[in-house]
Design a protein around this motif. Structure first.
Motif, PDB file in Angstrom:
ATOM      1  N   SER A  51       1.191  77.431  46.857  1.00 42.58           N
ATOM      2  CA  SER A  51       2.083  77.310  48.010  1.00 42.58           C
ATOM      3  C   SER A  51       2.689  78.665  48.329  1.00 42.58           C
ATOM      4  O   SER A  51       2.865  79.507  47.447  1.00 42.58           O
ATOM      5  CB  SER A  51       3.191  76.285  47.727  1.00 42.58           C
ATOM      6  OG  SER A  51       4.025  76.724  46.675  1.00 42.58           O
ATOM      7  N   SER A  82      -3.470  76.758  56.271  1.00 40.87           N
ATOM      8  CA  SER A  82      -3.170  75.902  55.122  1.00 40.87           C
ATOM      9  C   SER A  82      -4.340  74.971  54.815  1.00 40.87           C
ATOM     10  O   SER A  82      -4.758  74.830  53.663  1.00 40.87           O
ATOM     11  CB  SER A  82      -1.910  75.079  55.419  1.00 40.87           C
ATOM     12  OG  SER A  82      -1.688  74.124  54.410  1.00 40.87           O
ATOM     13  N   GLU A  88      -0.390  75.330  50.533  1.00 38.50           N
ATOM     14  CA  GLU A  88       0.748  74.667  51.174  1.00 38.50           C
ATOM     15  C   GLU A  88       1.685  75.718  51.752  1.00 38.50           C
ATOM     16  O   GLU A  88       2.069  76.674  51.069  1.00 38.50           O
ATOM     17  CB  GLU A  88       1.508  73.811  50.157  1.00 38.50           C
ATOM     18  CG  GLU A  88       2.692  73.083  50.764  1.00 38.50           C
ATOM     19  CD  GLU A  88       3.513  72.326  49.737  1.00 38.50           C
ATOM     20  OE1 GLU A  88       4.441  71.597  50.150  1.00 38.50           O
ATOM     21  OE2 GLU A  88       3.224  72.473  48.530  1.00 38.50           O
ATOM     22  N   LYS A  90       5.334  76.504  53.159  1.00 35.89           N
ATOM     23  CA  LYS A  90       6.699  76.008  53.164  1.00 35.89           C
ATOM     24  C   LYS A  90       7.546  76.914  54.060  1.00 35.89           C
ATOM     25  O   LYS A  90       7.804  78.069  53.709  1.00 35.89           O
ATOM     26  CB  LYS A  90       7.266  75.981  51.744  1.00 35.89           C
ATOM     27  CG  LYS A  90       6.525  75.026  50.814  1.00 35.89           C
ATOM     28  CD  LYS A  90       7.144  75.031  49.425  1.00 35.89           C
ATOM     29  CE  LYS A  90       6.436  74.042  48.503  1.00 35.89           C
ATOM     30  NZ  LYS A  90       7.038  74.051  47.136  1.00 35.89           N
TER      31      LYS A  90
END
Length: 283
Positions: A51, A82, A88, A90
């Motif tokens: 991430s 992504s 991921e 964020k």
């Protein structure tokens, strides 16, 4: 009675065991070949399972505050990245200047919509090519009493709004002889101009034009006749102090594919119309 020799039977069992072992080895080798072939057809994404924190502010049409949360061109681009890379994303929303401070310290991983400057190069690793371009522009009230801004020199004596932390063009960025009024977010400049707290403001045309259109203000706030020749190129950048900086090459490579295969233009056209172009339209 003479006993029958067990030797032939034992030899046959040994042969059977050898044949079974050989068969299993052949099967294992075949499965290995099939696994390699399958991996080449369906490779594991470069950053699968990892991430990244994306520092951002609201900057329509690239980052838009919507009823379902954060949206916009850059958010759509990051979502495609992504999916393609298995990473991921964020998003962390904060003022633009704070985004840059956190990039410098390495507490966030990356940003989009970055203009390239020597100061930022120290702590940002930029993609080689921009994914979009805008132009700097000055805006004034259509019925302004101060007269038209036809040249750069006409800016002197005017109160000029600008967004803290943004890079526009030289000599404006370094010109200490101008009367500049700093704000935290670009959207604040429109209200300040309407209330006549400033005389003009500088912004990026692809963002300001979109915002004025959404607000129905295209007839009240107009561009000055003076247009800087520079273009503001928008880059993806990764913090040089990010613990995930090793993913930079994969991000840059996939973003370049998205530019080349038309993905970027298709996403942009969904916000600003099919006539928009990366070469015509960038903070």
């Amino acid at each position: 009675m003479r006993k029958r020799s067990a030797a032939p039977y034992s030899g046959w069992k040994t042969l059977q065991r050898r044949l079974v072992r050989t068969a299993w080895r052949s099967l294992a080798a075949s499965l290995m070949v099939l696994a390699v072939a399958a991996a080449s057809l369906n490779p594991v994404p470069a950053g699968a399972g990892q991430s990244l924190s994306v520092a951002t502010d609201y900057w329509p049409p690239f980052r838009i505050r919507g009823p379902e949360g954060l949206g916009g061109i850059d958010v759509d681009l990051m979502n495609v990245l992504s999916k393609r890379l298995g990473i991921e994303m964020k998003f962390e929303i904060m003022p633009w200047a704070r985004c840059l401070v956190n990039m410098e310290g390495g507490s966030v991983d990356l940003m989009t919509g970055l203009a390239r400057t020597p100061e930022r190069e120290v702590y940002v690793r930029y993609a080689k090519e921009p994914y979009y371009m805008c132009a700097p522009a000055f805006y004034r009230l259509a019925d302004a009493k101060d007269g038209e801004v036809g040249t750069y020199g006409d800016l002197r004596g005017l109160r000029i709004g600008f967004t803290r932390g943004s890079a526009y063009f030289d000599p404006f960025d370094s010109d200490e002889g101008l009367s500049k009024v700093m704000v935290a977010q670009e959207q604040m400049l429109i209200d300040m101009l309407l209330e006549e707290h400033i005389d003009v403001f500088v912004g990026t045309d692809c963002q300001v034009d979109y915002h004025l259109r959404q607000l129905g203000l295209l007839s009240r706030i107009v561009k000055t006749k003076y247009h800087p020749d520079e273009r503001i190129k928008l880059y993806l950048g990764v913090s040089r102090r990010s613990p995930n900086v090793a993913l930079f090459d994969a991000l840059e490579r996939e973003l370049r594919r998205m530019v080349d295969d038309g993905t970027v233009d298709r996403i942009v056209s969904g916000y600003v119309g099919a006539g928009a172009s990366r070469e015509a339209a960038a903070n």
